[in-house]
Design a protein around this motif. Structure first.
Motif, PDB file in Angstrom:
ATOM      1  N   VAL A  93       0.858  -1.259   0.016  1.00  0.00           N
ATOM      2  CA  VAL A  93       0.050   0.100  -0.019  1.00  0.00           C
ATOM      3  C   VAL A  93       1.043   1.021   0.053  1.00  0.00           C
ATOM      4  O   VAL A  93       1.794   1.430   0.799  1.00  0.00           O
ATOM      5  CB  VAL A  93      -1.024   0.169   1.153  1.00  0.00           C
ATOM      6  CG1 VAL A  93      -1.739   1.358   1.278  1.00  0.00           C
ATOM      7  CG2 VAL A  93      -1.863  -1.290   1.387  1.00  0.00           C
ATOM      8  N   LYS A  94       0.578   1.923  -0.851  1.00  0.00           N
ATOM      9  CA  LYS A  94       1.563   3.418  -1.270  1.00  0.00           C
ATOM     10  C   LYS A  94       3.241   2.909  -0.823  1.00  0.00           C
ATOM     11  O   LYS A  94       3.729   3.581  -0.295  1.00  0.00           O
ATOM     12  CB  LYS A  94       1.102   4.350  -0.246  1.00  0.00           C
ATOM     13  CG  LYS A  94      -0.418   4.767  -0.478  1.00  0.00           C
ATOM     14  CD  LYS A  94      -0.516   6.108   0.484  1.00  0.00           C
ATOM     15  CE  LYS A  94      -1.979   6.575   0.339  1.00  0.00           C
ATOM     16  NZ  LYS A  94      -2.941   6.734   1.133  1.00  0.00           N
ATOM     17  N   GLY A  95       3.352   1.990  -1.711  1.00  0.00           N
ATOM     18  CA  GLY A  95       5.002   1.530  -1.518  1.00  0.00           C
ATOM     19  C   GLY A  95       5.307   0.761  -0.275  1.00  0.00           C
ATOM     20  O   GLY A  95       6.622   0.434  -0.060  1.00  0.00           O
ATOM     21  N   LYS A  96       4.436   0.749   0.803  1.00  0.00           N
ATOM     22  CA  LYS A  96       4.993  -0.194   2.143  1.00  0.00           C
ATOM     23  C   LYS A  96       4.053  -1.502   2.336  1.00  0.00           C
ATOM     24  O   LYS A  96       2.755  -1.406   1.693  1.00  0.00           O
ATOM     25  CB  LYS A  96       4.556   0.609   3.293  1.00  0.00           C
ATOM     26  CG  LYS A  96       5.620   1.968   3.344  1.00  0.00           C
ATOM     27  CD  LYS A  96       5.296   2.540   5.020  1.00  0.00           C
ATOM     28  CE  LYS A  96       5.459   3.839   4.701  1.00  0.00           C
ATOM     29  NZ  LYS A  96       4.934   4.841   5.665  1.00  0.00           N
TER      30      LYS A  96
ATOM     31  N   GLU B 213      -8.344  -1.080   1.274  1.00  0.00           N
ATOM     32  CA  GLU B 213      -6.902  -0.884   1.096  1.00  0.00           C
ATOM     33  C   GLU B 213      -6.640  -2.386   0.465  1.00  0.00           C
ATOM     34  O   GLU B 213      -5.967  -2.094  -0.485  1.00  0.00           O
ATOM     35  CB  GLU B 213      -6.220  -0.741   2.455  1.00  0.00           C
ATOM     36  CG  GLU B 213      -6.110   0.566   2.889  1.00  0.00           C
ATOM     37  CD  GLU B 213      -5.055   0.538   4.140  1.00  0.00           C
ATOM     38  OE1 GLU B 213      -4.185   1.423   4.373  1.00  0.00           O
ATOM     39  OE2 GLU B 213      -5.449  -0.343   5.152  1.00  0.00           O
TER      40      GLU B 213
ATOM     41  N   ASN C 197      -7.627  -2.076  -3.255  1.00  0.00           N
ATOM     42  CA  ASN C 197      -6.790  -1.194  -3.892  1.00  0.00           C
ATOM     43  C   ASN C 197      -5.340  -1.347  -3.781  1.00  0.00           C
ATOM     44  O   ASN C 197      -4.638  -0.332  -4.440  1.00  0.00           O
ATOM     45  CB  ASN C 197      -7.287   0.366  -3.631  1.00  0.00           C
ATOM     46  CG  ASN C 197      -8.471   0.739  -3.726  1.00  0.00           C
ATOM     47  OD1 ASN C 197      -8.919   0.223  -4.629  1.00  0.00           O
ATOM     48  ND2 ASN C 197      -9.252   1.403  -2.882  1.00  0.00           N
ATOM     49  N   ALA C 198      -4.657  -2.481  -3.492  1.00  0.00           N
ATOM     50  CA  ALA C 198      -3.184  -2.661  -3.160  1.00  0.00           C
ATOM     51  C   ALA C 198      -2.694  -2.724  -4.622  1.00  0.00           C
ATOM     52  O   ALA C 198      -3.278  -3.267  -5.527  1.00  0.00           O
ATOM     53  CB  ALA C 198      -3.126  -3.999  -2.223  1.00  0.00           C
ATOM     54  N   GLN C 199      -1.525  -2.496  -4.399  1.00  0.00           N
ATOM     55  CA  GLN C 199      -0.601  -2.361  -5.524  1.00  0.00           C
ATOM     56  C   GLN C 199      -0.105  -3.945  -5.750  1.00  0.00           C
ATOM     57  O   GLN C 199       0.123  -4.430  -6.983  1.00  0.00           O
ATOM     58  CB  GLN C 199       0.757  -1.653  -5.287  1.00  0.00           C
ATOM     59  CG  GLN C 199       0.597  -0.234  -5.360  1.00  0.00           C
ATOM     60  CD  GLN C 199       1.702   0.508  -4.632  1.00  0.00           C
ATOM     61  OE1 GLN C 199       1.838   0.493  -3.259  1.00  0.00           O
ATOM     62  NE2 GLN C 199       2.389   1.072  -5.321  1.00  0.00           N
TER      63      GLN C 199
END
Ligand code: PLP
Length: 298
Positions: free
Chosen positions: A201-204, A241, A244-246
């Motif tokens: 999530v947002k790179g973490k 989250e 929507n996760a990367q």
């Protein structure tokens, strides 16, 4: 007994080593009748146990918190597990140790009257994700089944209260998904049948901190991520989250780090296994030759 009798697996039960097909417990054991049991699973990969001491520690902590006692200390447990694996001849094995409440005195309903039972077995390794799922990623269903409340059943004691997890699995199969993650009833995901979950999530990396078994693969993942300079947050992970996760992956002794590439029919990212997930999978398998984690079985 010929070696062949042991090829499908080996058990230690009633203080004897037997072929897995001969390992039996009483129908009166509360482990069966009340799910009153704790257990642990450790794997053997290329002839060596992975994090054996940590699995034995978690097993002993579970027994102590359930007020169960057995006649074996950590070294004796290790010795029993090694004997099971060696006799099976397996180099990739799924090794389970179990303590059940046992059978009470006739007529008694008092758990203090039970003689706790210990058994263990080594069988061929089995994966949560099959070969295709490991290559392409799992299809995950976010179930609306709520994981049993941690205030009722402590999930940090590894247990057989799997009715919610099995319901989640059937709900996933009905939707043509491979497996399911359960929720806590407050908008967060927690864990699935036999695994913890991580999302980028947002790179973490984010992984739930509560309402879960403190997985040893989860711990390994966090430690290896730190070594790679990847940030990890242990906190609540919301359903939103996760959707929507990367990237997403699950972690378990039964397969290590396994990629998730679809959530309820929607691709995670571009639908391919993401670079952070691949880095973590590679680091996990490489860690198997690290003497910090490895105990040879042969
Ligand atoms: N959560 C649950 C409910 C499990 O049963 C398991 C393993 O069986 C895990 C998480 C993952 O734990 P570990 O990595 O120690 O295998």
């Amino acid at each position: 007994m010929t070696q062949n009798a042991y090829l499908s697996g080996v058990a230690f039960i009633d203080e004897k080593i037997v072929p897995i097909s001969e390992a039996k417990i009483s129908v009166l054991d509360w482990g069966l009748l009340h799910s009153d049991a704790t257990y642990d699973v450790v794997h053997v990969y290329d002839g060596a146990f992975f994090r054996l001491d940590d699995h034995i520690k978690r097993f002993e902590s579970g027994m102590a918190r359930l007020q169960m006692n057995i006649n074996y200390n950590a070294n004796q447990l290790k010795d029993i597990l090694i004997r099971c694996v060696r006799l099976s001849g397996l180099h990739h094995a799924y090794v389970e140790m179990v303590c059940t409440r046992g059978v009470p005195k006739p007529g008694s309903r008092d758990p203090r009257d039970c003689v706790n039972q210990f058994f263990a077995f080594a069988v061929p390794f089995s994966w949560i994700a099959n070969e295709r799922q490991r290559a392409e990623g799992l299809k995950l269903h976010i179930s609306d089944v709520q994981r049993i409340d941690p205030a009722a059943v402590d999930p940090t004691i590894k247990n057989y209260h799997w009715m919610d997890l099995t319901r989640g699995l059937f709900a996933a199969y009905e939707r043509d998904q491979d497996t399911a993650v359960l929720v806590d009833g407050k908008g967060n995901v927690v864990e699935g049948p036999g695994f913890n979950i991580f999302a980028l999530v947002k790179g973490k990396l984010v992984t739930p901190a509560k309402g879960i078994l403190m997985g040893i693969t989860r711990r390994t993942t966090i430690d290896l991520a730190h070594e790679k300079g990847i940030e990890v947050a242990e906190r609540e992970l919301t359903v939103q989250e996760l959707r929507n996760a990367q990237e997403i992956f699950i972690t378990s002794t039964a397969g290590g780090i396994m990629p998730v590439t679809q959530v309820d029919g929607m691709f995670v990212g571009d639908g391919a296994i993401g670079p952070t997930t691949q880095t973590m999978i590679d680091a996990y398998w490489k860690a198997h030759s690290d003497p910090r984690y490895s105990t040879p079985a042969y």
